[in-house]
Design an enzyme around this catalytic site. Sequence first.
Site, PDB file in Angstrom:
ATOM      1  N   HIS A 175      13.260  40.833  34.073  1.00  0.00           N
ATOM      2  CA  HIS A 175      14.355  40.080  33.452  1.00  0.00           C
ATOM      3  C   HIS A 175      15.251  41.036  32.660  1.00  0.00           C
ATOM      4  CE1 HIS A 175      13.030  35.636  33.723  1.00  0.00           C
ATOM      5  NE2 HIS A 175      12.467  36.338  34.694  1.00  0.00           N
TER       6      HIS A 175
ATOM      7  N   TYR B 228      16.541  30.260  24.873  1.00  0.00           N
ATOM      8  CA  TYR B 228      16.082  29.881  23.537  1.00  0.00           C
ATOM      9  C   TYR B 228      17.195  29.013  22.934  1.00  0.00           C
ATOM     10  CZ  TYR B 228      12.609  33.724  23.695  1.00  0.00           C
ATOM     11  OH  TYR B 228      11.565  34.552  24.025  1.00  0.00           O
TER      12      TYR B 228
ATOM     13  N   PRO C 123       5.489  32.723  18.090  1.00  0.00           N
ATOM     14  CA  PRO C 123       5.788  33.143  19.464  1.00  0.00           C
ATOM     15  C   PRO C 123       7.272  33.353  19.785  1.00  0.00           C
ATOM     16  CG  PRO C 123       5.234  30.818  19.399  1.00  0.00           C
ATOM     17  CD  PRO C 123       5.013  31.329  18.022  1.00  0.00           C
TER      18      PRO C 123
ATOM     19  N   LYS D  56       6.145  38.421  21.069  1.00  0.00           N
ATOM     20  CA  LYS D  56       5.571  39.707  20.673  1.00  0.00           C
ATOM     21  C   LYS D  56       4.042  39.752  20.609  1.00  0.00           C
ATOM     22  CE  LYS D  56       9.131  42.178  20.393  1.00  0.00           C
ATOM     23  NZ  LYS D  56       9.267  42.142  21.858  1.00  0.00           N
TER      24      LYS D  56
ATOM     25  N   TYR E  45      13.612  42.950  21.259  1.00  0.00           N
ATOM     26  CA  TYR E  45      13.032  42.097  22.308  1.00  0.00           C
ATOM     27  C   TYR E  45      12.368  42.930  23.399  1.00  0.00           C
ATOM     28  CZ  TYR E  45      12.460  37.829  25.034  1.00  0.00           C
ATOM     29  OH  TYR E  45      11.918  36.765  25.715  1.00  0.00           O
TER      30      TYR E  45
HETATM   31  C1  PHB Z   1       6.203  31.701  27.484  1.00  0.00           C
HETATM   32  O1  PHB Z   1       6.649  31.870  28.629  1.00  0.00           O
HETATM   33  O2  PHB Z   1       5.150  31.081  27.285  1.00  0.00           O
HETATM   34  C2  PHB Z   1       6.952  32.257  26.334  1.00  0.00           C
HETATM   35  C3  PHB Z   1       8.079  33.024  26.562  1.00  0.00           C
HETATM   36  C4  PHB Z   1       8.796  33.522  25.508  1.00  0.00           C
HETATM   37  C5  PHB Z   1       8.397  33.271  24.217  1.00  0.00           C
HETATM   38  C6  PHB Z   1       7.249  32.522  23.971  1.00  0.00           C
HETATM   39  C7  PHB Z   1       6.531  32.011  25.035  1.00  0.00           C
HETATM   40  O3  PHB Z   1       9.128  33.753  23.182  1.00  0.00           O
END
Ligand code: PHB
Length: 393
Positions: free
Chosen positions: A72, A201, A293, A297, A384
């Site tokens: 990605h 997000y 989450p 990280k 990130y």
């Molecule tokens: C997930 O795919 O479970 C996931 C992805 C990004 C995040 C948290 C969880 O920041």
Amino acid sequence: MKTQVAIIGAGPSGLLLGQLLTNQGIDNVILERQSGDYVLSRIRAGVLEQGFVDLMHEAGVAERMDAEGQVHDGFEIVVDGRRERIDLKELTGGDAVVVYGQTEVTRDLMQAREKGGGTTIYEASDVVLHNLKSESPFVTFEKNGELCKLACDYIAGCDGFHGVSRKSIPADILKEYERIYPFGWLGVLADTPPVSEELIYAKHERGFALCSLRSSSRSRYYVQVPLTDKVEEWSDERFWSELKARLPSDVAEKLVTGPSIEKSIAPLRSFVAEPMQYGRMFLAGDAAHIVPPTGAKGLNLAASDIHTLYSLLTKVYKEGRTDLIEKYSETCLKRIWKAERFSWWMTTMLHKLDKDAIETKLIEAELDYTLGSHAGRQTIAENYVGLPYDSLM
Ligand code: PHB
Ligand code: APR
């Protein structure tokens, strides 16, 4: 029973360390409280930094990740319907992340260990760590009702947040820093095509939402919920309708819904334990720290600890560099606190918080500034994709 390194916990931290050490000819035994199937049933995140990907290569277990993982180059942040793309590749000069589920990472590591004949003792109960300050520490545990003893040179405490290793550090030496956030993430896994090729997000007045994925046919979605909510209160219909309400209308229209194959609520926590070394015992991964989450990280921080512990143990066994042992905690913690900061910042910026009017406005302005500035987007991107690993020197 005797080994060089006793590893407590067969999560990604313990398994990755075991594989790396085995490849260097350093003998190790893993003690795990649960069964292998139970460990594999846990659904966790799935965004890997390049440092993690490199370690999987070094461990010789990257084949399936390389074939099935998705690179990605960017992700989106949506603020009240406005879509902003964080172009990771452009903003970092070429870096990206790989989307590949933690469950799959764990499966690959378990299979490699089985193939290589490494010893993992599953369903080991009552694990107790002894004589950590001496030159001959040992671990006792119960297996099939029998009391067993594992003598070793070093112990790696990879037993997660609820493990026994951290608790083996005397209370007057251990310092714990903790924040529990007043909300959780309700997560749903579904065999539906993801709504977007990239992660989204979303900050919304109803609360945060995240669109993630595991493959081109499996989606992972989350919505922010009060900690008091119970998963039984969330039917699939209610979840999909709440998720849609928090996404921009063009995204919501495209969302394919379907039956959930997993649904759970996870609390959000920031936690760090210091120091991460006591005598001949080293903490790594969730045993030493938890991040909320939002910055993806958790698993990646575990990997940077393992990288440090692996180079330390290699130098101890190959070069006799026992002087480096004292550097472990300090080396790990420098990077951990920066990831804690980023995860706390992403959480604060993107969630609905119960703050007073002025703080709410200040947070809105900070997010608006950061997303509107090249330097701001660059800061998000470089955190990130993952900050560089620190070396033990
Ligand atoms: C997930 O795919 O479970 C996931 C992805 C990004 C995040 C948290 C969880 O920041
Ligand atoms: N004895 C033996 N094993 C134990 C004990 C104990 N007393 N306590 C816990 N364990 C085991 C758990 O059953 C689990 O399998 O230790 C393992 C720890 O694994 P994880 O919790 O997955 O932690 P870790 O390996 O550090 O993985 C990194 O970062 O953010 C997270 O989701 C990410 O879980 C991932 C973690």
